[in-house]
Motif scaffolding. Structure first.
Motif, PDB file in Angstrom:
ATOM      1  N   GLY A  15     -10.418  17.420  -1.915  1.00 45.02           N
ATOM      2  CA  GLY A  15      -8.978  17.676  -2.006  1.00 45.02           C
ATOM      3  C   GLY A  15      -8.452  18.629  -0.963  1.00 45.02           C
ATOM      4  O   GLY A  15      -8.883  18.616   0.191  1.00 45.02           O
ATOM      5  N   ARG A  16      -7.448  19.426  -1.383  1.00 46.48           N
ATOM      6  CA  ARG A  16      -6.840  20.403  -0.481  1.00 46.48           C
ATOM      7  C   ARG A  16      -7.084  21.822  -0.977  1.00 46.48           C
ATOM      8  O   ARG A  16      -7.151  22.751  -0.191  1.00 46.48           O
ATOM      9  CB  ARG A  16      -5.315  20.186  -0.404  1.00 46.48           C
ATOM     10  N   ASP A  17      -7.153  21.961  -2.325  1.00 45.80           N
ATOM     11  CA  ASP A  17      -7.256  23.300  -2.923  1.00 45.80           C
ATOM     12  C   ASP A  17      -8.426  23.386  -3.893  1.00 45.80           C
ATOM     13  O   ASP A  17      -8.412  24.194  -4.815  1.00 45.80           O
ATOM     14  CB  ASP A  17      -5.956  23.633  -3.662  1.00 45.80           C
ATOM     15  N   MET A  18      -9.441  22.549  -3.700  1.00 45.15           N
ATOM     16  CA  MET A  18     -10.569  22.548  -4.630  1.00 45.15           C
ATOM     17  C   MET A  18     -11.317  23.888  -4.596  1.00 45.15           C
ATOM     18  O   MET A  18     -11.661  24.444  -5.625  1.00 45.15           O
ATOM     19  CB  MET A  18     -11.552  21.401  -4.294  1.00 45.15           C
ATOM     20  N   SER A  53       2.325  24.426   4.630  1.00 41.80           N
ATOM     21  CA  SER A  53       3.369  25.442   4.511  1.00 41.80           C
ATOM     22  C   SER A  53       3.932  25.573   3.108  1.00 41.80           C
ATOM     23  O   SER A  53       4.773  26.446   2.869  1.00 41.80           O
ATOM     24  CB  SER A  53       4.506  25.125   5.492  1.00 41.80           C
ATOM     25  N   ARG A  54       3.476  24.746   2.144  1.00 40.51           N
ATOM     26  CA  ARG A  54       4.049  24.878   0.799  1.00 40.51           C
ATOM     27  C   ARG A  54       3.618  26.217   0.194  1.00 40.51           C
ATOM     28  O   ARG A  54       2.554  26.754   0.535  1.00 40.51           O
ATOM     29  CB  ARG A  54       3.623  23.702  -0.082  1.00 40.51           C
ATOM     30  N   SER A  55       4.458  26.721  -0.744  1.00 42.92           N
ATOM     31  CA  SER A  55       4.180  28.067  -1.256  1.00 42.92           C
ATOM     32  C   SER A  55       3.033  28.062  -2.257  1.00 42.92           C
ATOM     33  O   SER A  55       2.323  29.048  -2.391  1.00 42.92           O
ATOM     34  CB  SER A  55       5.447  28.657  -1.867  1.00 42.92           C
ATOM     35  N   TYR A 103      -2.803  12.926  -7.357  1.00 47.12           N
ATOM     36  CA  TYR A 103      -1.453  13.139  -6.809  1.00 47.12           C
ATOM     37  C   TYR A 103      -0.818  11.797  -6.444  1.00 47.12           C
ATOM     38  O   TYR A 103       0.382  11.586  -6.644  1.00 47.12           O
ATOM     39  CB  TYR A 103      -1.502  14.090  -5.600  1.00 47.12           C
ATOM     40  N   ARG A 104      -1.627  10.889  -5.927  1.00 49.10           N
ATOM     41  CA  ARG A 104      -1.098   9.565  -5.577  1.00 49.10           C
ATOM     42  C   ARG A 104      -0.686   8.789  -6.838  1.00 49.10           C
ATOM     43  O   ARG A 104       0.339   8.102  -6.860  1.00 49.10           O
ATOM     44  CB  ARG A 104      -2.140   8.769  -4.780  1.00 49.10           C
ATOM     45  N   LEU A 105      -1.492   8.896  -7.913  1.00 42.88           N
ATOM     46  CA  LEU A 105      -1.135   8.215  -9.166  1.00 42.88           C
ATOM     47  C   LEU A 105       0.155   8.806  -9.737  1.00 42.88           C
ATOM     48  O   LEU A 105       1.017   8.079 -10.246  1.00 42.88           O
ATOM     49  CB  LEU A 105      -2.279   8.354 -10.180  1.00 42.88           C
ATOM     50  N   ASP A 118     -11.795  12.684  -6.798  1.00 44.48           N
ATOM     51  CA  ASP A 118     -10.870  12.443  -5.688  1.00 44.48           C
ATOM     52  C   ASP A 118      -9.520  12.971  -6.163  1.00 44.48           C
ATOM     53  O   ASP A 118      -8.737  12.237  -6.773  1.00 44.48           O
ATOM     54  CB  ASP A 118     -10.833  10.930  -5.408  1.00 44.48           C
ATOM     55  N   SER A 119      -9.253  14.258  -5.930  1.00 47.14           N
ATOM     56  CA  SER A 119      -8.034  14.855  -6.498  1.00 47.14           C
ATOM     57  C   SER A 119      -6.777  14.268  -5.865  1.00 47.14           C
ATOM     58  O   SER A 119      -5.723  14.193  -6.500  1.00 47.14           O
ATOM     59  CB  SER A 119      -8.052  16.378  -6.362  1.00 47.14           C
ATOM     60  N   GLY A 120      -6.885  13.816  -4.597  1.00 48.13           N
ATOM     61  CA  GLY A 120      -5.732  13.186  -3.951  1.00 48.13           C
ATOM     62  C   GLY A 120      -5.273  11.966  -4.736  1.00 48.13           C
ATOM     63  O   GLY A 120      -4.073  11.674  -4.802  1.00 48.13           O
ATOM     64  N   VAL A 151       4.032  20.255 -11.055  1.00 44.91           N
ATOM     65  CA  VAL A 151       3.110  19.115 -10.899  1.00 44.91           C
ATOM     66  C   VAL A 151       1.688  19.646 -10.744  1.00 44.91           C
ATOM     67  O   VAL A 151       0.744  19.182 -11.384  1.00 44.91           O
ATOM     68  CB  VAL A 151       3.510  18.248  -9.673  1.00 44.91           C
ATOM     69  N   ARG A 152       1.521  20.678  -9.911  1.00 41.85           N
ATOM     70  CA  ARG A 152       0.184  21.241  -9.668  1.00 41.85           C
ATOM     71  C   ARG A 152      -0.394  21.827 -10.963  1.00 41.85           C
ATOM     72  O   ARG A 152      -1.558  21.647 -11.262  1.00 41.85           O
ATOM     73  CB  ARG A 152       0.221  22.304  -8.563  1.00 41.85           C
ATOM     74  N   THR A 153       0.473  22.509 -11.733  1.00 36.41           N
ATOM     75  CA  THR A 153       0.000  23.104 -12.990  1.00 36.41           C
ATOM     76  C   THR A 153      -0.435  21.999 -13.949  1.00 36.41           C
ATOM     77  O   THR A 153      -1.485  22.092 -14.577  1.00 36.41           O
ATOM     78  CB  THR A 153       1.141  23.942 -13.630  1.00 36.41           C
TER      79      THR A 153
HETATM   80  O1   DC Z   1      -6.135  13.201   0.120  1.00 38.48           O
HETATM   81  P1   DC Z   1      -4.941  12.302  -0.068  1.00 38.48           P
HETATM   82  O2   DC Z   1      -4.324  11.830   1.230  1.00 38.48           O
HETATM   83  O3   DC Z   1      -5.243  11.159  -1.001  1.00 38.48           O
HETATM   84  O4   DC Z   1      -3.828  13.194  -0.790  1.00 38.48           O
HETATM   85  C1   DC Z   1      -2.505  12.761  -0.965  1.00 38.48           C
HETATM   86  C2   DC Z   1      -1.558  13.960  -1.016  1.00 38.48           C
HETATM   87  O5   DC Z   1      -1.825  14.718  -2.201  1.00 38.48           O
HETATM   88  C3   DC Z   1      -1.685  14.940   0.152  1.00 38.48           C
HETATM   89  O6   DC Z   1      -0.667  14.804   1.091  1.00 38.48           O
HETATM   90  C4   DC Z   1      -1.559  16.299  -0.461  1.00 38.48           C
HETATM   91  C5   DC Z   1      -1.773  16.101  -1.932  1.00 38.48           C
HETATM   92  N1   DC Z   1      -2.960  16.758  -2.452  1.00 38.48           N
HETATM   93  C6   DC Z   1      -2.852  18.085  -2.791  1.00 38.48           C
HETATM   94  O7   DC Z   1      -1.811  18.681  -2.598  1.00 38.48           O
HETATM   95  N2   DC Z   1      -3.908  18.724  -3.360  1.00 38.48           N
HETATM   96  C7   DC Z   1      -5.071  18.092  -3.550  1.00 38.48           C
HETATM   97  N3   DC Z   1      -6.081  18.742  -4.109  1.00 38.48           N
HETATM   98  C8   DC Z   1      -5.211  16.737  -3.169  1.00 38.48           C
HETATM   99  C9   DC Z   1      -4.133  16.107  -2.613  1.00 38.48           C
END
Ligand code: DC
Length: 226
Positions: free
Chosen positions: A136-139, A193-195, A46-48, A41-43, A115-117
């Motif tokens: 996630g978003r970018d898996m 829209s993030r780069s 980011y939440r942690l 759960d990659s989100g 943060v992403r790196t």
């Molecule tokens: O899926 P989530 O709502 O738990 O994710 C929380 C935030 O983390 C979401 O707004 C965007 C970010 N996120 C991300 O940028 N890339 C991911 N792979 C997972 C989450």
């Protein structure tokens, strides 16, 4: 000792990306259980990070400090009970993780490249035999571009707001549907829209729109693809 990279790369991965409220979490957990594979759960990562940033009062415009916070996260996932518990610096923060303000902060710091790196390698370490289902978003686009199957799960913002509304209501939180809808739209916009690693389907992803579908119907579709 860690397995060599070539061996790790052979461990199959299925990615499930998409906006919040599309049903990703439920589908990914069910699929991982069905296959007997690991689950990311990659989100939650980011939440942690967002919780650590808030706890330590890290300024949200200090990219270096945000990257360091993400890189030095002291976290673990406790899987000993029925539900997975998230632990930050020894404290169970599972309930704090799902709070709206945590989600908003997660979305803000997720736009920061450092943060992403910092979280990239941590996410890749979840790739372990016999396989991984990653949510996630970018898996599919960034973290596991060689995944065997990439799914992009979406749904209209209205339906996602209603689902979230029901979830929060069930938890006893006081919520406003119109406000939730606005927040979801704002978060979509920020994530898309993030780069770095914007929310978008990988070119080879299968897109499933869950707007008029039940969880059961979505799950059956996914299983037929697997
Ligand atoms: O899926 P989530 O709502 O738990 O994710 C929380 C935030 O983390 C979401 O707004 C965007 C970010 N996120 C991300 O940028 N890339 C991911 N792979 C997972 C989450």
């Amino acid at each position: 000792m860690n397995a060599p990279e070539s061996v790790v790369a052979e461990v199959p991965v299925i990615t499930v990306d998409g906006p919040g409220g599309s049903g990703k979490g439920t589908i990914t957990t069910r699929l991982a259980n069905y296959l007997g594979w690991h689950f990311l759960d990659s989100g939650a990562l980011y939440r942690l990070t967002a919780l650590a940033v808030m706890k330590k009062h890290v300024p949200v415009d200090d990219e270096e400090a945000l990257g360091e916070t993400a890189g030095n996260l002291d976290i673990c996932f406790d899987t000993s009970g029925d539900a997975v518990r998230a632990v930050l610096e020894g404290k169970d923060v599972t309930d704090d993780l799902r709070r709206e303000d945590t989600g908003v902060m997660a979305s803000r710091i997720a736009a920061i490249p450092a943060v992403r790196t910092a979280l990239k390698e941590r996410q890749r370490r979840f790739r372990q035999a016999p396989g991984l289902v990653a949510d996630g978003r970018d898996m599919g686009t960034v973290i596991f571009p060689d995944a065997r199957l990439k799914i992009f799960l979406t749904a209209s913002a209205e339906v996602r707001a209603e689902r979230r509304y029901k979830q929060l209501k069930e938890k006893g939180e006081s919520v406003n549907l119109t406000r939730l809808f606005r927040e979801i739209k704002a978060r979509d916009k920020r994530d898309e829209s993030r780069s770095v690693a914007p929310l978008r389907p990988a070119e080879d992803a299968v897109i499933i729109d869950s707007t008029g579908l039940s969880i059961e119907e979505v799950f059956n579709k996914v299983v037929s693809l697997v």
